[in-house]
Enzyme design. Structure first.
Site, PDB file in Angstrom:
ATOM      1  N   THR A 152       0.820  -1.057  -0.100  1.00 24.32           N
ATOM      2  CA  THR A 152       0.014   0.023  -0.059  1.00 24.32           C
ATOM      3  C   THR A 152       1.000   1.142  -0.075  1.00 24.32           C
ATOM      4  OG1 THR A 152      -1.841  -0.867   0.977  1.00 24.32           O
ATOM      5  CG2 THR A 152      -1.509   1.312   1.702  1.00 24.32           C
ATOM      6  N   GLY A 182     -10.249  -3.667   2.074  1.00 27.18           N
ATOM      7  CA  GLY A 182      -9.494  -3.794   3.007  1.00 27.18           C
ATOM      8  C   GLY A 182      -9.614  -2.789   4.175  1.00 27.18           C
ATOM      9  N   ASP A 183      -8.538  -2.540   4.688  1.00 27.52           N
ATOM     10  CA  ASP A 183      -8.389  -1.707   5.840  1.00 27.52           C
ATOM     11  C   ASP A 183      -8.096  -0.073   5.219  1.00 27.52           C
ATOM     12  OD1 ASP A 183      -5.933  -2.510   5.097  1.00 27.52           O
ATOM     13  OD2 ASP A 183      -4.948  -1.589   6.771  1.00 27.52           O
ATOM     14  N   THR A 203       0.019  -0.643   6.682  1.00 30.53           N
ATOM     15  CA  THR A 203       0.210  -1.477   5.549  1.00 30.53           C
ATOM     16  C   THR A 203       0.578  -3.035   5.855  1.00 30.53           C
ATOM     17  OG1 THR A 203       1.399  -2.065   3.505  1.00 30.53           O
ATOM     18  CG2 THR A 203       2.514  -0.752   5.194  1.00 30.53           C
ATOM     19  N   GLY A 204      -0.276  -4.003   5.171  1.00 35.95           N
ATOM     20  CA  GLY A 204       0.052  -5.316   5.222  1.00 35.95           C
ATOM     21  C   GLY A 204      -1.272  -5.950   5.377  1.00 35.95           C
ATOM     22  N   GLY A 206      -4.755  -6.444   5.370  1.00 40.16           N
ATOM     23  CA  GLY A 206      -5.873  -5.575   5.923  1.00 40.16           C
ATOM     24  C   GLY A 206      -6.906  -6.049   6.795  1.00 40.16           C
TER      25      GLY A 206
HETATM   26  N1  ASP Z   1      -3.665  -3.095   3.714  1.00 47.12           N
HETATM   27  C1  ASP Z   1      -3.930  -3.248   2.368  1.00 47.12           C
HETATM   28  C2  ASP Z   1      -5.053  -4.219   2.161  1.00 47.12           C
HETATM   29  O1  ASP Z   1      -5.044  -5.069   2.966  1.00 47.12           O
HETATM   30  C3  ASP Z   1      -2.757  -3.926   1.892  1.00 47.12           C
HETATM   31  C4  ASP Z   1      -1.346  -3.496   1.899  1.00 47.12           C
HETATM   32  O2  ASP Z   1      -0.991  -2.915   2.879  1.00 47.12           O
HETATM   33  O3  ASP Z   1      -0.481  -4.303   1.621  1.00 47.12           O
HETATM   34  O4  ASP Z   1      -5.758  -3.995   1.307  1.00 47.12           O
END
Ligand code: ASP
Length: 273
Positions: A152, A182-183, A203-204, A206
């Site tokens: 993200t 997502g988040d 980020t990660g 979500g």
């Molecule tokens: N957090 C984002 C999602 O889950 C993806 C990411 O941050 O890598 O959509």
């Protein structure tokens, strides 16, 4: 008078070795764009940095975003102005050229905090935002199909008046179900900003950020006097311990230097103050 600060990240997904230098360079370009805009305020700076990254093809936002299970791109974005707890999110977008612009338009409009899919596109058109053919987000189908996990892009800024803001934009997770949100467009999960305490962006995975309400939790910790560096570290530890999830966060408190933490092998980030 506060000390201006900006931090920008390019995602905490696993970065292919061949791309790590280029992704770091892309994030540094975004920091320059954001930093040069900071005199216009924290919101302008965070917006400018993220808008720039939506056009960096190696980052998972806007052009070059990851593909979902049906080979399409669906984009999410969010923005929050810590001055008045104003927030806007836009999700599941296929034809809005800059998702972050739509998130901001939702925030400025103020009736709702999150718009998705066809209704979000309609709102974007009605507000004169740039629309596009969904295919322009796909630059290299093979590569985008193989993007591992997620990434993200996000930016957090503090301006000279002490205002805080955050902007975030993403393609979400590779292979996600169509319609998955997502988040990143959800305040309290993927981001939060409150001038009184601090601003954060994640980020990660979500789903994990949503399950934990992680961004809001981090700002509560800042409110209780925890140092931004401990809040950042604690958040990724919590992700790992509570849910075996991976990710990263960036944080700016009311004072002090920007902080970043991640429990993935890498997360390109760049800061200025
Ligand atoms: N957090 C984002 C999602 O889950 C993806 C990411 O941050 O890598 O959509």
């Amino acid at each position: 008078m506060a000390r201006p600060a900006l931090i920008v990240h390019g995602g905490a997904g696993p970065v292919p070795e061949s791309e790590s230098t280029q992704r770091q360079a892309a994030v540094e370009r975004a920091r320059e764009v954001g930093w040069s805009t900071l005199t216009d305020g924290a919101l302008a700076a965070a917006m400018a940095a993220v808008r720039h990254m939506e056009d960096e093809p190696l980052l998972n936002a806007g052009i070059g975003a990851c593909l979902n299970a049906e080979g399409g791109v669906e984009l999410d974005a969010g923005v929050m102005d810590g001055a008045g707890l104003k927030v806007g999110g836009a999700a599941c977008l296929r034809d809005v050229r800059h998702p972050i612009d739509l998130a901001r338009a939702v925030m400025e409009d103020g009736r709702h905090v999150l718009l998705a899919a066809a209704g979000a596109s309609k709102f974007a058109r009605e507000h004169g935002l740039e629309m596009c053919d969904p295919s322009i987000f796909i630059t290299d189908r093979k590569r985008q199909e193989l993007l591992l996990g997620a990434d993200t892009v996000g930016a957090v800024a503090r301006d000279a008046d002490g205002h805080l803001a955050i902007a975030v934009s993403t393609g979400g997770m590779t292979g996600k179900l169509p319609g998955r949100i997502g988040d990143s467009p959800i305040a309290g999960a993927g981001f939060y900003a409150d001038d009184r305490f601090g601003a954060v962006c994640g980020t990660g995975l979500g789903e994990a950020f949503i399950w934990l309400g992680l961004a809001r939790l981090m700002v509560v910790e800042l409110q209780h006097g925890m140092e931004p560096a401990s809040v950042a570290r604690g958040a990724v530890d919590h992700l790992g311990k509570a849910l075996k999830a991976s990710g990263g966060v960036i944080v700016i408190g009311r004072e002090g230097s920007p902080q970043a933490a991640f429990n993935t092998p890498a997360m390109p980030w760049a800061a200025a103050e």
